[in-house]
Design a protein around this motif. Structure first.
Motif, PDB file in Angstrom:
ATOM      1  N   LEU A 106       0.851  -1.189   0.000  1.00  0.00           N
ATOM      2  CA  LEU A 106       0.000   0.000   0.000  1.00  0.00           C
ATOM      3  C   LEU A 106       0.890   1.242   0.000  1.00  0.00           C
ATOM      4  O   LEU A 106       2.006   1.213   0.526  1.00  0.00           O
ATOM      5  CB  LEU A 106      -0.894   0.003   1.243  1.00  0.00           C
ATOM      6  N   VAL A 107       0.390   2.336  -0.564  1.00  0.00           N
ATOM      7  CA  VAL A 107       1.203   3.556  -0.677  1.00  0.00           C
ATOM      8  C   VAL A 107       0.687   4.594   0.323  1.00  0.00           C
ATOM      9  O   VAL A 107      -0.523   4.826   0.414  1.00  0.00           O
ATOM     10  CB  VAL A 107       1.122   4.114  -2.121  1.00  0.00           C
ATOM     11  N   VAL A 108       1.609   5.197   1.079  1.00  0.00           N
ATOM     12  CA  VAL A 108       1.227   6.238   2.043  1.00  0.00           C
ATOM     13  C   VAL A 108       0.932   7.525   1.261  1.00  0.00           C
ATOM     14  O   VAL A 108       1.713   7.931   0.393  1.00  0.00           O
ATOM     15  CB  VAL A 108       2.343   6.478   3.081  1.00  0.00           C
ATOM     16  N   HIS A 109      -0.197   8.158   1.583  1.00  0.00           N
ATOM     17  CA  HIS A 109      -0.613   9.376   0.886  1.00  0.00           C
ATOM     18  C   HIS A 109       0.462  10.462   0.990  1.00  0.00           C
ATOM     19  O   HIS A 109       0.990  10.708   2.093  1.00  0.00           O
ATOM     20  CB  HIS A 109      -1.875   9.966   1.513  1.00  0.00           C
ATOM     21  N   GLY A 110       0.673  11.167  -0.126  1.00  0.00           N
ATOM     22  CA  GLY A 110       1.578  12.323  -0.098  1.00  0.00           C
ATOM     23  C   GLY A 110       1.127  13.367   0.914  1.00  0.00           C
ATOM     24  O   GLY A 110       1.921  13.835   1.743  1.00  0.00           O
ATOM     25  N   PRO A 111      -0.167  13.761   0.899  1.00  0.00           N
ATOM     26  CA  PRO A 111      -0.582  14.805   1.843  1.00  0.00           C
ATOM     27  C   PRO A 111      -0.498  14.371   3.301  1.00  0.00           C
ATOM     28  O   PRO A 111      -0.343  15.223   4.180  1.00  0.00           O
ATOM     29  CB  PRO A 111      -2.026  15.121   1.426  1.00  0.00           C
ATOM     30  N   LEU A 112      -0.556  13.058   3.580  1.00  0.00           N
ATOM     31  CA  LEU A 112      -0.395  12.615   4.971  1.00  0.00           C
ATOM     32  C   LEU A 112       1.054  12.825   5.416  1.00  0.00           C
ATOM     33  O   LEU A 112       1.324  13.373   6.497  1.00  0.00           O
ATOM     34  CB  LEU A 112      -0.811  11.144   5.116  1.00  0.00           C
ATOM     35  N   GLN A 113       2.011  12.430   4.564  1.00  0.00           N
ATOM     36  CA  GLN A 113       3.428  12.689   4.899  1.00  0.00           C
ATOM     37  C   GLN A 113       3.661  14.200   5.044  1.00  0.00           C
ATOM     38  O   GLN A 113       4.341  14.657   5.961  1.00  0.00           O
ATOM     39  CB  GLN A 113       4.348  12.153   3.800  1.00  0.00           C
ATOM     40  N   ALA A 114       3.073  14.971   4.117  1.00  0.00           N
ATOM     41  CA  ALA A 114       3.270  16.432   4.153  1.00  0.00           C
ATOM     42  C   ALA A 114       2.672  17.024   5.424  1.00  0.00           C
ATOM     43  O   ALA A 114       3.248  17.947   6.026  1.00  0.00           O
ATOM     44  CB  ALA A 114       2.638  17.058   2.918  1.00  0.00           C
ATOM     45  N   THR A 115       1.524  16.497   5.856  1.00  0.00           N
ATOM     46  CA  THR A 115       0.894  17.014   7.080  1.00  0.00           C
ATOM     47  C   THR A 115       1.790  16.749   8.290  1.00  0.00           C
ATOM     48  O   THR A 115       1.948  17.606   9.168  1.00  0.00           O
ATOM     49  CB  THR A 115      -0.505  16.365   7.264  1.00  0.00           C
ATOM     50  N   LEU A 116       2.418  15.574   8.324  1.00  0.00           N
ATOM     51  CA  LEU A 116       3.331  15.273   9.439  1.00  0.00           C
ATOM     52  C   LEU A 116       4.508  16.260   9.437  1.00  0.00           C
ATOM     53  O   LEU A 116       4.922  16.753  10.493  1.00  0.00           O
ATOM     54  CB  LEU A 116       3.842  13.834   9.324  1.00  0.00           C
ATOM     55  N   LEU A 117       5.035  16.564   8.246  1.00  0.00           N
ATOM     56  CA  LEU A 117       6.164  17.500   8.166  1.00  0.00           C
ATOM     57  C   LEU A 117       5.723  18.924   8.521  1.00  0.00           C
ATOM     58  O   LEU A 117       6.463  19.674   9.178  1.00  0.00           O
ATOM     59  CB  LEU A 117       6.776  17.475   6.758  1.00  0.00           C
ATOM     60  N   LEU A 118       4.524  19.285   8.103  1.00  0.00           N
ATOM     61  CA  LEU A 118       3.998  20.620   8.412  1.00  0.00           C
ATOM     62  C   LEU A 118       3.858  20.795   9.925  1.00  0.00           C
ATOM     63  O   LEU A 118       4.212  21.837  10.490  1.00  0.00           O
ATOM     64  CB  LEU A 118       2.648  20.766   7.693  1.00  0.00           C
ATOM     65  N   HIS A 119       3.367  19.769  10.598  1.00  0.00           N
ATOM     66  CA  HIS A 119       3.236  19.832  12.064  1.00  0.00           C
ATOM     67  C   HIS A 119       4.610  19.915  12.720  1.00  0.00           C
ATOM     68  O   HIS A 119       4.804  20.628  13.700  1.00  0.00           O
ATOM     69  CB  HIS A 119       2.450  18.623  12.586  1.00  0.00           C
ATOM     70  N   ARG A 120       5.576  19.176  12.166  1.00  0.00           N
ATOM     71  CA  ARG A 120       6.927  19.244  12.747  1.00  0.00           C
ATOM     72  C   ARG A 120       7.483  20.666  12.605  1.00  0.00           C
ATOM     73  O   ARG A 120       8.057  21.228  13.537  1.00  0.00           O
ATOM     74  CB  ARG A 120       7.857  18.249  12.047  1.00  0.00           C
ATOM     75  N   ALA A 121       7.283  21.247  11.400  1.00  0.00           N
ATOM     76  CA  ALA A 121       7.788  22.606  11.148  1.00  0.00           C
ATOM     77  C   ALA A 121       7.159  23.589  12.137  1.00  0.00           C
ATOM     78  O   ALA A 121       7.852  24.413  12.745  1.00  0.00           O
ATOM     79  CB  ALA A 121       7.482  23.013   9.709  1.00  0.00           C
ATOM     80  N   ALA A 122       5.841  23.498  12.301  1.00  0.00           N
ATOM     81  CA  ALA A 122       5.145  24.433  13.188  1.00  0.00           C
ATOM     82  C   ALA A 122       5.589  24.240  14.639  1.00  0.00           C
ATOM     83  O   ALA A 122       5.739  25.203  15.397  1.00  0.00           O
ATOM     84  CB  ALA A 122       3.641  24.238  13.054  1.00  0.00           C
ATOM     85  N   ARG A 123       5.838  22.979  15.024  1.00  0.00           N
ATOM     86  CA  ARG A 123       6.271  22.686  16.397  1.00  0.00           C
ATOM     87  C   ARG A 123       7.648  23.292  16.646  1.00  0.00           C
ATOM     88  O   ARG A 123       7.889  23.942  17.656  1.00  0.00           O
ATOM     89  CB  ARG A 123       6.316  21.169  16.579  1.00  0.00           C
ATOM     90  N   LEU A 124       8.547  23.129  15.665  1.00  0.00           N
ATOM     91  CA  LEU A 124       9.917  23.603  15.862  1.00  0.00           C
ATOM     92  C   LEU A 124      10.000  25.120  15.845  1.00  0.00           C
ATOM     93  O   LEU A 124      10.844  25.720  16.490  1.00  0.00           O
ATOM     94  CB  LEU A 124      10.836  23.026  14.771  1.00  0.00           C
ATOM     95  N   HIS A 125       9.125  25.760  15.062  1.00  0.00           N
ATOM     96  CA  HIS A 125       9.214  27.209  14.876  1.00  0.00           C
ATOM     97  C   HIS A 125       8.204  27.969  15.712  1.00  0.00           C
ATOM     98  O   HIS A 125       8.181  29.204  15.720  1.00  0.00           O
ATOM     99  CB  HIS A 125       9.019  27.527  13.387  1.00  0.00           C
ATOM    100  N   GLY A 126       7.287  27.248  16.342  1.00  0.00           N
ATOM    101  CA  GLY A 126       6.324  27.907  17.224  1.00  0.00           C
ATOM    102  C   GLY A 126       5.071  28.391  16.517  1.00  0.00           C
ATOM    103  O   GLY A 126       4.134  28.838  17.171  1.00  0.00           O
ATOM    104  N   ARG A 127       5.037  28.340  15.190  1.00  0.00           N
ATOM    105  CA  ARG A 127       3.807  28.707  14.481  1.00  0.00           C
ATOM    106  C   ARG A 127       3.809  28.138  13.073  1.00  0.00           C
ATOM    107  O   ARG A 127       4.863  27.721  12.563  1.00  0.00           O
ATOM    108  CB  ARG A 127       3.600  30.226  14.452  1.00  0.00           C
ATOM    109  N   CYS A 128       2.643  28.180  12.457  1.00  0.00           N
ATOM    110  CA  CYS A 128       2.483  27.657  11.088  1.00  0.00           C
ATOM    111  C   CYS A 128       3.408  28.423  10.140  1.00  0.00           C
ATOM    112  O   CYS A 128       3.510  29.648  10.240  1.00  0.00           O
ATOM    113  CB  CYS A 128       1.020  27.860  10.676  1.00  0.00           C
ATOM    114  N   PRO A 129       4.091  27.729   9.227  1.00  0.00           N
ATOM    115  CA  PRO A 129       4.895  28.473   8.254  1.00  0.00           C
ATOM    116  C   PRO A 129       4.020  29.382   7.397  1.00  0.00           C
ATOM    117  O   PRO A 129       2.823  29.139   7.250  1.00  0.00           O
ATOM    118  CB  PRO A 129       5.518  27.373   7.376  1.00  0.00           C
ATOM    119  N   ASP A 130       4.642  30.410   6.826  1.00  0.00           N
ATOM    120  CA  ASP A 130       3.895  31.251   5.871  1.00  0.00           C
ATOM    121  C   ASP A 130       3.786  30.530   4.529  1.00  0.00           C
ATOM    122  O   ASP A 130       2.790  30.663   3.831  1.00  0.00           O
ATOM    123  CB  ASP A 130       4.596  32.607   5.711  1.00  0.00           C
ATOM    124  N   ARG A 131       4.861  29.806   4.179  1.00  0.00           N
ATOM    125  CA  ARG A 131       4.817  29.011   2.947  1.00  0.00           C
ATOM    126  C   ARG A 131       5.411  27.644   3.222  1.00  0.00           C
ATOM    127  O   ARG A 131       6.336  27.503   4.037  1.00  0.00           O
ATOM    128  CB  ARG A 131       5.616  29.699   1.826  1.00  0.00           C
TER     129      ARG A 131
END
Ligand SMILES: CC(C)(COP(=O)(O)OP(=O)(O)OC[C@H]1O[C@@H](n2cnc3c(N)ncnc32)[C@H](O)[C@@H]1OP(=O)(O)O)[C@@H](O)C(=O)NCCC(=O)NCCSC(=O)C[C@](C)(O)C(=O)O
Length: 288
Positions: free
Chosen positions: A217-242
């Motif tokens: 089975l293939v893991v969804h691209g947007p699911l992997q991206a969502t995990l990375l987006l959450h990591r980015a926001a956690r490390l930087h304290g807020r949602c990225p602008d881009r």
């Protein structure tokens, strides 16, 4: 724009010129960020769903919103809405989410009414190491009653029918101290359900392996991206602008993986790395 010719042949695919009329094809859909959707996404990400009962919704919620909804008889063989409606009937069998680049203008809040407007921006043929590729670029705008919340450019790639998957490379241990994750069939099913994505590569093992030629089975691209987006926001304290990401290689359901990141001049470079040492996704996050 005919679909009569056989799938997967050079002749049927033709040139970029043959697909020009599809540029500008557009669709709109409405949705509401229901508490259940916010809680469901949080739960799939293994976060505390109660924390999202109010606002804002978990980052990445826009990838769950206003999905294309086709009646059962309107589905194609891969489980997506049959091609030739909003998206062109590209005659290459395998569809993948190649990448996206999103700008976050305003938060999406649980309870918001959201309108998605999507437009086919371009269609580009390329020759890749894996064969003929056809990229369809789609722009999306997600608007709430407060105005534009997210604008995104998505690249969908279509490829020839699958040759049988190569033997999976040997696994190797991750560096110590890393949080090792896994998205097994239950997580993939729950994310498919949240996004109303009928794509069979994510839940139908026989189809994914025997028809499209993946190792599982293939893991969804947007699911992997969502995990990375959450990591980015956690490390930087807020949602990225881009935030942008590119799928580099399929991540297989049940395969162990880690998230990684390094600091760049104006943000973070992030990646998903599988237990074979393969980078399956690369992403960048920027803050103004
Ligand atoms: C994309 C694949 C097929 C290219 O495979 P390749 O090795 O043949 O390509 P390449 O030789 O590395 O590159 C050829 C050309 O394509 C470009 N290119 C190469 N990769 C990308 C990319 N990602 N985004 C944009 N452009 C890309 C690359 O820059 C180059 O362009 P150039 O000739 O101009 O230099 C390969 O890298 C791959 O399999 N990636 C993994 C994709 C993936 O796993 N996506 C998520 C799962 S599918 C999914 O979520 C689905 C969903 C949610 O159900 C849904 O349908 O929407």
């Amino acid at each position: 724009m005919g679909t009569e010719k056989a799938l997967g042949t050079e002749e049927a695919l033709g040139t970029e010129e043959a697909w020009r009329d599809w540029i500008g094809s557009s669709e709109e859909a409405d949705d509401v960020i229901a508490p259940r959707l916010s809680a469901g996404l949080a739960a799939v990400l293994d976060l505390d769903a109660a924390a999202y009962a109010g606002q804002p919704a978990p980052l990445g919620i826009h990838w769950c919103l206003a999905p294309p909804i086709a009646r059962q008889s309107g589905l194609g063989p891969d489980g997506h809405p049959a091609r030739g409606g909003f998206l062109p009937p590209i005659p290459l069998q395998r569809r993948m989410w190649a990448g996206s680049s999103a700008t976050f203008h305003d938060a999406l809040l649980t309870g918001d009414r959201v309108k998605r407007r999507s437009t086919v921006a371009d269609i580009v043929m390329k020759q890749g190491r894996s064969g003929r590729l056809c990229f369809v670029g789609v722009t999306h705008r997600y608007e709430t009653e407060r105005g534009l919340a997210v604008s995104e450019r998505q690249d969908i790639v279509y490829r020839d029918g699958g040759a049988p998957a190569a033997a999976t490379a040997e696994t190797r241990p991750f560096a110590p101290g890393q949080d090792v994750l896994e998205a097994g069939p239950v997580a993939l099913f729950r994310y498919s359900a949240l996004t109303f994505n009928g794509h069979r590569i994510h839940y139908d093992l026989a189809y994914a392996r025997d028809v499209e030629g993946y190792a599982g089975l293939v893991v969804h691209g947007p699911l992997q991206a969502t995990l990375l987006l959450h990591r980015a926001a956690r490390l930087h304290g807020r949602c990225p602008d881009r935030f942008s990401f590119r799928g580099m290689a399929p991540l297989i359901g049940g395969q162990a993986f880690v998230l990684g990141s390094t600091t760049t001049a104006d943000g973070l470079a992030l990646h998903v790395e599988s237990d074979t040492g393969t980078r399956t996704m690369a992403a960048e996050a920027w803050w103004a």
